[in-house]
Design a protein around this motif. Structure first.
Motif: not given
Length: 153
Positions: A8-13, A23-29, A46-47, A51-55
Motif C-alpha cells: 500500500a502506498t500513502p495515497r492508497d491509504i 479528514y483534516s490534513r493533520a489527521e491523515i498525516a 498530501l500536497d 491539489e487534486q481537490g480530494l482533501q
C-alpha cells in the motif's frame, strides 16, 4: 479493509480514509505516520491530494461545524475540537463565518433549543440552575448564550 502494508502506498491509504468521510490534513498525516511511511512521502501525498481537490481543510472544517451544530454544540467547543484536529485559526474563522451565513446559525437559539431538549424548566433551586449552566458550558456555549437559554425556558 486496508491494503496490506507491504504494497500500500500513502495515497492508497489516504484515499481509503477519504472515501468514508472528510479528514483534516493533520489527521491523515497522523494516520500515515502510524503506518511507518516517511514524512517526505506523506507530505508529497498530501500536497497531491490537496491539489487534486480530494482533501481540503476548508471543506473538512465546514462539514465538521455543520455536524456539531446538529448535535447542539456551541462555538467554543467546536473551535477547540477543530484546533485539536489541526485546523489553523484562519481556516477555522472563515469556515465558521461561511457556515453561519449559509445555514443562518443563531448560537443563542441553538443554546436554547439544546437546553430545552434536555430540561423542561430553568431550575427551581440554585443547584438545579447550576446544573443546567454546567450542561450548556460543557457543550461549548458562552455565558451570554447560557443566560439567554435559561431565560427562554
Amino acid at each position: 479493509m486496508f491494503a496490506s502494508s507491504r504494497d500500500a502506498t500513502p495515497r492508497d491509504i489516504a484515499l481509503q480514509l477519504l472515501s468514508r468521510r472528510e479528514y483534516s490534513r493533520a489527521e491523515i498525516a497522523q494516520k500515515l505516520t502510524k503506518k511507518a511511511f516517511e514524512n517526505a512521502d506523506i507530505e508529497a501525498c498530501l500536497d497531491t491530494l490537496e491539489e487534486q481537490g480530494l482533501q481540503s481543510d476548508v471543506r473538512f472544517a465546514e462539514s465538521f461545524i455543520r455536524s456539531r451544530i446538529i448535535r447542539g454544540q456551541g462555538v467554543i467547543r467546536i473551535k477547540g475540537e477543530l484546533r485539536q484536529r489541526g485546523i489553523d485559526q484562519e481556516i477555522l474563522s472563515n469556515a465558521l463565518v461561511a457556515v453561519e451565513e449559509n445555514e443562518g446559525v443563531d448560537w443563542f437559539e441553538l443554546a436554547s433549543a439544546t437546553l430545552a431538549r434536555r430540561f423542561s424548566s430553568p431550575g427551581d433551586t440554585p443547584k438545579e440552575r447550576a446544573k443546567r449552566e454546567r450542561f450548556l458550558a460543557s457543550r461549548g456555549f458562552d455565558f451570554e448564550q447560557i443566560r439567554y437559554a435559561l431565560s427562554c425556558l
